[in-house]
Write a protein that holds these residues in place. Structure first.
Motif, mmCIF file in Angstrom:
data_model
loop_
_atom_site.group_PDB
_atom_site.id
_atom_site.type_symbol
_atom_site.label_atom_id
_atom_site.label_comp_id
_atom_site.label_asym_id
_atom_site.label_seq_id
_atom_site.Cartn_x
_atom_site.Cartn_y
_atom_site.Cartn_z
ATOM 1 N N ARG A 152 -79.262 10.705 -83.769
ATOM 2 C CA ARG A 152 -77.958 11.386 -83.739
ATOM 3 C C ARG A 152 -77.238 10.999 -82.452
ATOM 4 O O ARG A 152 -76.689 11.840 -81.739
ATOM 5 N N TYR A 155 -73.033 21.983 -78.524
ATOM 6 C CA TYR A 155 -74.127 21.852 -79.491
ATOM 7 C C TYR A 155 -74.141 23.049 -80.428
ATOM 8 O O TYR A 155 -73.946 24.177 -80.019
ATOM 9 N N GLY A 167 -81.896 15.682 -81.904
ATOM 10 C CA GLY A 167 -80.624 16.354 -81.679
ATOM 11 C C GLY A 167 -80.399 16.752 -80.241
ATOM 12 O O GLY A 167 -79.365 16.432 -79.644
ATOM 13 N N THR A 168 -81.375 17.455 -79.683
ATOM 14 C CA THR A 168 -81.112 18.085 -78.386
ATOM 15 C C THR A 168 -81.949 17.547 -77.236
ATOM 16 O O THR A 168 -81.723 17.948 -76.089
ATOM 17 N N ASN A 202 -86.871 15.751 -79.913
ATOM 18 C CA ASN A 202 -86.238 15.802 -81.243
ATOM 19 C C ASN A 202 -84.955 14.986 -81.171
ATOM 20 O O ASN A 202 -84.455 14.706 -80.089
ATOM 21 N N TYR A 238 -87.681 19.326 -90.730
ATOM 22 C CA TYR A 238 -86.569 18.478 -91.171
ATOM 23 C C TYR A 238 -86.769 18.086 -92.635
ATOM 24 O O TYR A 238 -86.306 17.039 -93.068
ATOM 25 N N GLN A 260 -81.682 30.380 -77.097
ATOM 26 C CA GLN A 260 -81.221 29.056 -76.666
ATOM 27 C C GLN A 260 -79.713 29.037 -76.457
ATOM 28 O O GLN A 260 -79.220 28.561 -75.448
ATOM 29 N N ASN A 314 -89.731 19.282 -76.063
ATOM 30 C CA ASN A 314 -88.839 19.519 -77.206
ATOM 31 C C ASN A 314 -88.322 18.207 -77.774
ATOM 32 O O ASN A 314 -87.162 18.122 -78.196
ATOM 33 N N HIS A 335 -88.316 29.931 -81.530
ATOM 34 C CA HIS A 335 -87.219 29.315 -80.779
ATOM 35 C C HIS A 335 -86.260 30.470 -80.489
ATOM 36 O O HIS A 335 -85.670 31.005 -81.444
ATOM 37 N N ILE A 351 -78.975 19.718 -87.410
ATOM 38 C CA ILE A 351 -80.317 19.659 -88.007
ATOM 39 C C ILE A 351 -80.212 19.144 -89.451
ATOM 40 O O ILE A 351 -81.076 18.400 -89.921
ATOM 41 N N PHE A 361 -86.332 29.466 -85.904
ATOM 42 C CA PHE A 361 -85.187 29.266 -85.005
ATOM 43 C C PHE A 361 -84.327 30.525 -85.119
ATOM 44 O O PHE A 361 -83.520 30.667 -86.037
HETATM 45 O O1 NIG Z 1 -85.474 22.914 -80.367
HETATM 46 N N1 NIG Z 1 -83.422 24.630 -81.611
HETATM 47 C C1 NIG Z 1 -83.798 24.200 -82.692
HETATM 48 N N2 NIG Z 1 -84.398 23.022 -82.906
HETATM 49 C C2 NIG Z 1 -84.266 21.898 -82.030
HETATM 50 C C3 NIG Z 1 -83.016 21.157 -82.269
HETATM 51 C C4 NIG Z 1 -83.123 20.386 -83.458
HETATM 52 C C5 NIG Z 1 -81.940 19.530 -83.765
HETATM 53 O O2 NIG Z 1 -80.806 19.735 -83.296
HETATM 54 O O3 NIG Z 1 -82.194 18.610 -84.536
HETATM 55 C C6 NIG Z 1 -84.420 22.345 -80.599
HETATM 56 O O4 NIG Z 1 -83.569 22.134 -79.764
#
Ligand code: NIG
Length: 408
Positions: free
Chosen positions: A88, A101, A324-325, A322, A146, A249, A320, A246, A106, A218
């Protein structure tokens, strides 16, 4: 079969972090006795058989001189999301240009992951595990999350349990409650979360539970509210799974309070905490897991790691990793960030990324180098661990051993 013992000498600093030497009045701190200077170590049958001053080292079948380097327990990374396809980068670039964000991304990764063939998904995960090991991680948790259909979550969970059986991975977590997938959007365009929670806590959990040790949710605006999260966690507990959350955040989501109330092993992110959250964590066994690379990559307020430690909470640091973040599994970078930006001492950060991670996974066999521990070692190309923060971003991993065997 005869076992072979290996004596490691030439250790300028040996961070045993032996739990037997903890100071119960100062959780989260490293005591003087837990770091030895001019030390040696004996590994036998994949575990630590002896650790102490070099002058008193016993003999062994084999010996290796580490040339005056620092030796730490391998990193225990208690939070990652490695089962995915696609990246991403465009979303990240937009974020760096000012967009904030949200959990919605996701879904983009879910689409890419669902379309990935099994063999491709497996090799992507294996490459990511190898990448984590290359940076000194020796105990790694990773999550489903996912797939978000019964079939796709089961596929991810099976892949993880296979990798654990093969000895490549350590812990697997079911994260069906990562996001309500698009196919559950109602006519008004809003997700029908209740219906999806029914699936997660019913058929999906039944299918996935035999393959994992943990369940995660989450708990956040845009994902699952505290009531929905509680349903997910209680169903997971009833199925015999340990709990992870989670939480907090993106805002004060209620995730911390829920995690503490239900006795979760860990609540992760913890960026936005009310004073009551800090107090609740300090009075509980739930580990507060901070994710420094995620905070940087989302330009979020850094989790108050120092405040948590000072209040008496147990702290872990995880990557963490992944798409995305936080697209990094570099735990040394996370430790350096915790020192440079979150104002932890080096010892507090090293402990959180080793013993803290182990506590977050409720494990006593990893995260330290006391006698009997798994011989998971991170040998630095430096005489002292402070170089991790003093020379941030430098390739300081010299050697990594997992269960005594060299993997780097
Ligand atoms: O831990 N917070 C939720 N899940 C991931 C983010 C996952 C994503 O954006 O793909 C996290 O930051």
């Amino acid at each position: 079969m005869a076992t072979t013992s290996t004596l490691l000498t030439g250790i300028s600093e040996l961070w045993t972090l032996d739990p037997a030497l903890d100071d119960p009045d100062r959780p989260g701190e490293v005591t003087g006795d837990q770091v030895l200077h001019d030390a040696a170590l004996v590994i036998e049958d994949g575990v630590i058989a002896w650790a102490g001053p070099a002058a008193q080292a016993p003999t062994a079948d084999e010996a290796e001189d580490l040339g005056g380097r620092a030796v730490l327990p391998g990193w225990v990374d208690s939070h990652s999301h490695l089962v995915f396809d696609g990246d991403r980068a465009a979303e990240f670039e937009a974020r760096m240009a000012g967009r904030s964000y949200s959990a919605g991304g996701i879904g983009v990764t879910t689409d890419a992951t669902r379309s990935a063939p099994d063999d491709r998904l497996r090799s992507l995960v294996q490459e990511r595990i190898a990448g984590a090991h290359a940076g000194g991680t020796t105990c790694l948790e990773t999550k489903t999350g996912y797939g978000l259909t019964v079939e796709d979550e089961l596929r991810a969970a099976r892949l993880l349990s296979d990798l654990i059986r093969e000895g490549r991975l350590d812990e697997a977590t079911f994260l069906g409650a990562h996001l309500v997938p698009r196919e559950y959007d109602g006519r008004d365009g809003r997700p029908d979360a209740e219906e999806y929670v029914d699936l997660v806590t019913g058929e999906m959990l039944t299918a996935v539970a035999p393959h994992v040790r943990w369940i995660d949710v989450f708990c956040e605006e845009g994902a699952f509210d505290p009531e929905q999260s509680e349903r997910v966690l209680r169903a997971g507990a009833a199925a015999g799974l340990g709990l992870r959350v989670h939480g907090n955040q993106l805002g004060t989501s209620g995730g911390v309070a829920l995690a503490v109330e239900l006795g979760a092993a860990s609540v992760d992110h913890v960026n936005h905490l009310a004073p009551a959250d800090v107090e609740a964590l300090a009075a509980s066994d739930t580990i507060a897991t901070v994710l420094p690379a995620c905070d940087l990559s989302t330009r979020a307020p850094l989790a108050p790691a120092k405040e948590l430690l000072e209040a008496g909470a147990n702290l872990a640091i995880a990557s963490n990793c992944n798409p995305g973040t936080s697209y990094t599994s570099a735990m040394s970078f996370c430790v350096a960030t915790a020192v440079l930006q979150m104002h932890l001492s080096l010892a507090q950060a090293v402990r959180a990324a080793t013993r803290g991670g182990a506590l977050a996974l409720r494990r006593e066999d990893v995260g330290h180098l006391g006698v009997g521990a798994r011989a998971d070692l991170h040998v630095l190309d430096a005489p002292a661990a402070i170089h991790l923060a003093y020379r941030p971003g430098m390739p300081l991993t010299h050697q990594v051993r997992r269960r005594g065997r060299r993997i780097v």
